[in-house]
Design a protein around this motif. Structure first.
Motif, PDB file in Angstrom:
ATOM      1  N   GLY A  99       0.827  -1.216   0.000  1.00 30.30           N
ATOM      2  CA  GLY A  99       0.000   0.000   0.000  1.00 30.30           C
ATOM      3  C   GLY A  99       0.850   1.250   0.000  1.00 30.30           C
ATOM      4  O   GLY A  99       1.991   1.249  -0.460  1.00 30.30           O
ATOM      5  N   ALA A 100       0.277   2.329   0.526  1.00 26.20           N
ATOM      6  CA  ALA A 100       0.964   3.625   0.522  1.00 26.20           C
ATOM      7  C   ALA A 100       2.332   3.484   1.184  1.00 26.20           C
ATOM      8  O   ALA A 100       2.450   2.949   2.287  1.00 26.20           O
ATOM      9  CB  ALA A 100       0.130   4.671   1.231  1.00 26.20           C
ATOM     10  N   HIS A 101       3.373   3.976   0.511  1.00 27.32           N
ATOM     11  CA  HIS A 101       4.743   3.801   0.988  1.00 27.32           C
ATOM     12  C   HIS A 101       5.459   5.127   1.226  1.00 27.32           C
ATOM     13  O   HIS A 101       6.076   5.321   2.262  1.00 27.32           O
ATOM     14  CB  HIS A 101       5.510   2.961  -0.034  1.00 27.32           C
ATOM     15  N   HIS A 102       5.384   6.044   0.249  1.00 27.07           N
ATOM     16  CA  HIS A 102       6.069   7.326   0.394  1.00 27.07           C
ATOM     17  C   HIS A 102       5.431   8.372  -0.505  1.00 27.07           C
ATOM     18  O   HIS A 102       4.666   8.053  -1.409  1.00 27.07           O
ATOM     19  CB  HIS A 102       7.565   7.192   0.055  1.00 27.07           C
ATOM     20  N   ILE A 103       5.767   9.617  -0.223  1.00 24.13           N
ATOM     21  CA  ILE A 103       5.389  10.719  -1.097  1.00 24.13           C
ATOM     22  C   ILE A 103       6.682  11.359  -1.571  1.00 24.13           C
ATOM     23  O   ILE A 103       7.647  11.461  -0.805  1.00 24.13           O
ATOM     24  CB  ILE A 103       4.463  11.728  -0.380  1.00 24.13           C
ATOM     25  N   CYS A 104       6.701  11.741  -2.840  1.00 25.75           N
ATOM     26  CA  CYS A 104       7.907  12.322  -3.425  1.00 25.75           C
ATOM     27  C   CYS A 104       7.659  13.772  -3.800  1.00 25.75           C
ATOM     28  O   CYS A 104       6.677  14.086  -4.478  1.00 25.75           O
ATOM     29  CB  CYS A 104       8.322  11.535  -4.669  1.00 25.75           C
ATOM     30  N   PHE A 105       8.563  14.627  -3.366  1.00 28.44           N
ATOM     31  CA  PHE A 105       8.537  16.044  -3.721  1.00 28.44           C
ATOM     32  C   PHE A 105       9.704  16.326  -4.652  1.00 28.44           C
ATOM     33  O   PHE A 105      10.822  15.885  -4.395  1.00 28.44           O
ATOM     34  CB  PHE A 105       8.680  16.926  -2.478  1.00 28.44           C
ATOM     35  N   VAL A 106       9.443  17.056  -5.723  1.00 25.18           N
ATOM     36  CA  VAL A 106      10.519  17.508  -6.597  1.00 25.18           C
ATOM     37  C   VAL A 106      10.979  18.863  -6.076  1.00 25.18           C
ATOM     38  O   VAL A 106      10.161  19.677  -5.637  1.00 25.18           O
ATOM     39  CB  VAL A 106      10.069  17.558  -8.080  1.00 25.18           C
ATOM     40  N   THR A 107      12.294  19.062  -6.055  1.00 24.48           N
ATOM     41  CA  THR A 107      12.858  20.266  -5.476  1.00 24.48           C
ATOM     42  C   THR A 107      13.964  20.839  -6.359  1.00 24.48           C
ATOM     43  O   THR A 107      14.735  20.069  -6.941  1.00 24.48           O
ATOM     44  CB  THR A 107      13.416  19.985  -4.059  1.00 24.48           C
TER      45      THR A 107
END
Length: 172
Positions: free
Chosen positions: A88-96
Motif C-alpha cells: 500500500g501507501a509507501h512514500h510521497i515524493c517532492f521535486v525540489t
C-alpha cells in the motif's frame, strides 16, 4: 515545528505504492479501475537493480502520478517488509530545485536520512534522497530536471522511450 521544508518551488511529483505483483496492479488499474481513474501508463514496468525494485509510473485522473513498486527478485529489496505487511501507501515524493538544501533543511527539522542523495535511473539520472520524517513518515526528494525544471512529472525525458497509451506530447 515545521518538519517538511515544502517551499521554494517544491511540488509533489508522485506517490509511491508497494505491491507484491506489479503486473496484477497494472492490470487492475487499466482494467477494473480504468473507468474511475482514467489511467495513463507513463513508464514501466522497469527493473531498478540499484534500488532492488521493479517499478512503473501511472498518471491517473487529476494528474497524480502513482509509482507502483514491487520487490525485485534476487535482491535485498528495501520494500520487502512493507509488501509482506500488506503493501500500500509507501512514500510521497517532492521535486525540489535544490536537493542538497532541501535534505539539509529536513535534517535540521528532525528527519533522518535513509538513502543519501544519489542518481537514479528511474528519473533520467537525476538524484533522489529518502528521509524518514517523525511526523510524516517516508519522504522522497527528487532533484528538478535542470533542462526543464520538473516539466516531465514522474516520467522520462523527451528523448527516452516511454510506454504510454498517449503521445509523449500529451503527457505534459
Amino acid at each position: 515545528m515545521v518538519h517538511l521544508p515544502v517551499s521554494g518551488g517544491m511540488k509533489i511529483d508522485h506517490v509511491g505504492v508497494t505491491t507484491a505483483d506489479i503486473e496484477a496492479a497494472l492490470a487492475s488499474m487499466f482494467g477494473n479501475l480504468a473507468g474511475n481513474l482514467a489511467p495513463v501508463r507513463v513508464r514501466g514496468p522497469l527493473d531498478n537493480v540499484a534500488r532492488g525494485v521493479r517499478q512503473a509510473f501511472v498518471r491517473v485522473e487529476g494528474g497524480l502520478v502513482v509509482e507502483l513498486l514491487s520487490p525485485l527478485g534476487g535482491t535485498a529489496s528495501p520494500i520487502s517488509q512493507h509488501v509482506r505487511s500488506g503493501g500500500g501507501a509507501h512514500h510521497i515524493c517532492f521535486v525540489t530545485p535544490d536537493l542538497a538544501a532541501t535534505v539539509h533543511a529536513a535534517k535540521q527539522n528532525g528527519a533522518r536520512v535513509v538513502v543519501a542523495p544519489t542518481p537514479d535511473i528511474a528519473f533520467e539520472g537525476r538524484s533522489i534522497a529518502f528521509l524518514m520524517d517523525p511526523l510524516y513518515g517516508l519522504i522522497e526528494f527528487l532533484e528538478s530536471d535542470r533542462a526543464d525544471q520538473g516539466h516531465h512529472q514522474g516520467h522520462p525525458g523527451r528523448d527516452e522511450i516511454s510506454f504510454t497509451s498517449l503521445p509523449a506530447s500529451e503527457l505534459d
